[in-house]
Design a protein around this motif. Structure first.
Motif, PDB file in Angstrom:
ATOM      1  N   ASP A 199       0.824  -1.204   0.000  1.00 13.53           N
ATOM      2  CA  ASP A 199       0.000   0.000   0.000  1.00 13.53           C
ATOM      3  C   ASP A 199       0.862   1.259   0.000  1.00 13.53           C
ATOM      4  O   ASP A 199       0.546   2.252  -0.677  1.00 13.53           O
ATOM      5  N   GLN A 200       1.983   1.233   0.710  1.00 11.20           N
ATOM      6  CA  GLN A 200       2.885   2.382   0.724  1.00 11.20           C
ATOM      7  C   GLN A 200       3.590   2.551  -0.623  1.00 11.20           C
ATOM      8  O   GLN A 200       3.867   3.675  -1.055  1.00 11.20           O
ATOM      9  N   ILE A 221       2.286   1.735  -3.529  1.00 10.28           N
ATOM     10  CA  ILE A 221       1.294   2.334  -4.418  1.00 10.28           C
ATOM     11  C   ILE A 221       1.153   3.827  -4.131  1.00 10.28           C
ATOM     12  O   ILE A 221       1.106   4.660  -5.045  1.00 10.28           O
ATOM     13  N   ALA A 222       1.109   4.184  -2.845  1.00 10.35           N
ATOM     14  CA  ALA A 222       0.984   5.595  -2.477  1.00 10.35           C
ATOM     15  C   ALA A 222       2.188   6.410  -2.953  1.00 10.35           C
ATOM     16  O   ALA A 222       2.050   7.590  -3.316  1.00 10.35           O
ATOM     17  N   ALA A 223       3.376   5.793  -2.952  1.00 10.51           N
ATOM     18  CA  ALA A 223       4.591   6.494  -3.378  1.00 10.51           C
ATOM     19  C   ALA A 223       4.532   6.890  -4.847  1.00 10.51           C
ATOM     20  O   ALA A 223       5.206   7.841  -5.267  1.00 10.51           O
ATOM     21  N   ASP A 235       2.353   8.443  -6.332  1.00 12.68           N
ATOM     22  CA  ASP A 235       1.778   9.775  -6.474  1.00 12.68           C
ATOM     23  C   ASP A 235       2.856  10.850  -6.531  1.00 12.68           C
ATOM     24  O   ASP A 235       2.631  11.929  -7.087  1.00 12.68           O
ATOM     25  N   ARG A 236       4.039  10.549  -5.976  1.00 12.96           N
ATOM     26  CA  ARG A 236       5.120  11.526  -5.908  1.00 12.96           C
ATOM     27  C   ARG A 236       6.243  11.198  -6.889  1.00 12.96           C
ATOM     28  O   ARG A 236       7.325  11.779  -6.814  1.00 12.96           O
ATOM     29  N   ALA A 272      -6.933   1.202  -4.668  1.00  7.68           N
ATOM     30  CA  ALA A 272      -5.977   2.293  -4.453  1.00  7.68           C
ATOM     31  C   ALA A 272      -5.162   2.575  -5.708  1.00  7.68           C
ATOM     32  O   ALA A 272      -4.758   3.721  -5.955  1.00  7.68           O
ATOM     33  N   GLU A 304      -6.536   4.819  -9.680  1.00  8.00           N
ATOM     34  CA  GLU A 304      -6.369   6.197 -10.151  1.00  8.00           C
ATOM     35  C   GLU A 304      -5.116   6.396 -10.995  1.00  8.00           C
ATOM     36  O   GLU A 304      -4.978   7.402 -11.685  1.00  8.00           O
ATOM     37  N   TYR A 305      -4.204   5.426 -10.959  1.00  2.00           N
ATOM     38  CA  TYR A 305      -2.959   5.547 -11.716  1.00  2.00           C
ATOM     39  C   TYR A 305      -3.048   4.893 -13.089  1.00  2.00           C
ATOM     40  O   TYR A 305      -2.068   4.907 -13.844  1.00  2.00           O
TER      41      TYR A 305
END
Length: 378
Positions: free
Chosen positions: A214-215, A217-219, A221-222, A246, A249-250
């Motif tokens: 999950d982290q 995937i969140a990374a 975004d940056r 999650a 959106e990418y």
């Protein structure tokens, strides 16, 4: 010398990932040695559903797949065959921790005076280290029973010093032997890193919260649009659905592929530039070794036993709670990926080949059978 392996599952039950391949590599290597005879007692479990059963393949040594009737490894046939199998053996190698056959195997080995090599395969470490580990009270009772039932000649096989420390915290006063898992060294193939300026990230393994996917995937975004992520593996359906939601959106920047094996796995490594395992807990992390053997640099965490990555020059370890994952990916991805990959592959050839691992197990078995455990630490 006669070696009995008792395991809740066995190859080709590849659903459970790295430990299946490592256990098979041990058995293959030991069975090939002229002074050893080997048998395996296991179940026919191939996945979480009771209906998931292995399609048996020739092994070159006897493997008895008892019929599973419930849970991960509940197979009454194991108990039926266990007394005669333990009596036959000079050394019993037990794989698994909170499994159906663990306590009976320890008790029979004690009663029949057989030494045991016990490979918990990270389960003790995960219970100690992972705050959300399920059924902690039941596991503590299980561990206390194991402590009372295990024979005097019982040695806990761990794959790294980190696993040893956390496992002994669950089973005080047990002796340990550190023998890392092995990795097969594939043929070297030419690869082009960062084709067209892209940076292709890869995760391979079980889809589980402790893996930090999950982290990862969140990374994304940056990270710039030229960075993509391919995720290989499977896990709990509800958790996988959460990850997919999650990642939605990418768009095509994040792709899920399901489990891969053999040639498909080799192709997956060949199509990546950087392997990322942002795990919160790992007893060994065989996928790290596989990536390095394929010449792929690795980014992982200090919660794994791969801190030498930085020293070898094959990648980097970061603190999963404090360090910036996106920043670390960007910095490593801008470096000499080909050079890091070459250093990592050389490291695997030197220290993690199947021949090295099998020789260490053979020495451990011999020392236990002779009651001279020179490889064992108190």
């Amino acid at each position: 010398m006669k070696i009995l392996h008792v395991s809740p599952s066995f190859y080709p039950a590849t659903f459970w990932g790295g430990p299946i391949f490592s256990t098979k590599a041990i058995c293959d290597g030991i069975a090939a040695m002229p002074d050893f005879s080997l048998r395996v007692l296991t179940t026919d479990a191939a996945g979480l559903a009771v209906s998931d059963r292995v399609r048996r393949v020739p092994m070159g040594y006897p493997v008895h797949y008892a019929y599973r009737i419930a849970g991960h490894s509940v197979a009454p046939g194991v108990l039926w065959h266990l007394p005669a199998a333990v009596l036959w053996a000079d050394v019993v190698h037990l794989t698994g921790t909170y499994s159906f056959a663990t306590l009976p195997t320890l008790a029979l080995a004690r009663g029949l005076g057989r030494p045991v090599v016990w490979s918990p395969r990270g389960a003790l470490q995960a219970t100690q280290d992972w705050p959300d580990a399920p059924r902690k009270t039941a596991k503590r009772l299980f561990e206390r029973a194991a402590q009372k039932l295990r024979p005097k000649g019982c040695v806990l096989h761990v794959t790294a010093a980190m696993e040893a420390a956390q496992s002994v915290a669950r089973l005080p006063d047990i002796r340990t032997a550190v023998i890392p898992n092995c990795v097969s060294i594939p043929p070297l193939v030419g690869r082009i890193f960062r084709p067209g300026g892209a940076l292709r990230l890869m995760y391979l393994g079980r889809l589980h919260p402790k893996k930090g996917i999950d982290q990862l995937i969140a990374a994304m975004d940056r990270l710039p649009d030229c960075v993509t992520l391919d995720i290989y593996g499977s896990g709990d359906a509800a958790y996988e659905a959460t990850l997919r939601a999650a990642a939605a959106e990418y768009g095509t920047r994040i792709r899920f592929h399901g489990p891969v094996q053999n040639a498909a796995k080799t192709l997956a490594f060949a199509r990546a530039d950087l392997f990322v395992l942002p795990s919160h807990s790992e007893n060994f992390g065989i996928v790290v070794a596989e990536a390095l053997a394929h010449g792929l640099p690795v980014l992982t965490t200090t919660a794994t036993p791969w801190r030498r990555l930085d020293l070898i020059g094959a990648g980097v370890c970061i603190d999963p709670l404090q360090d910036d994952l996106a920043g670390a990916i960007a910095r490593l991805g801008a470096g000499d990926l080909a050079g890091m990959g070459a250093y990592g592959r050389d490291w695997m050839i030197r220290d993690f080949s199947p021949e090295v691992m099998v020789a260490r197990f053979a020495a451990l078995y011999r020392s236990l059978a002779a009651d001279e455990p020179q490889m064992v630490q108190a």
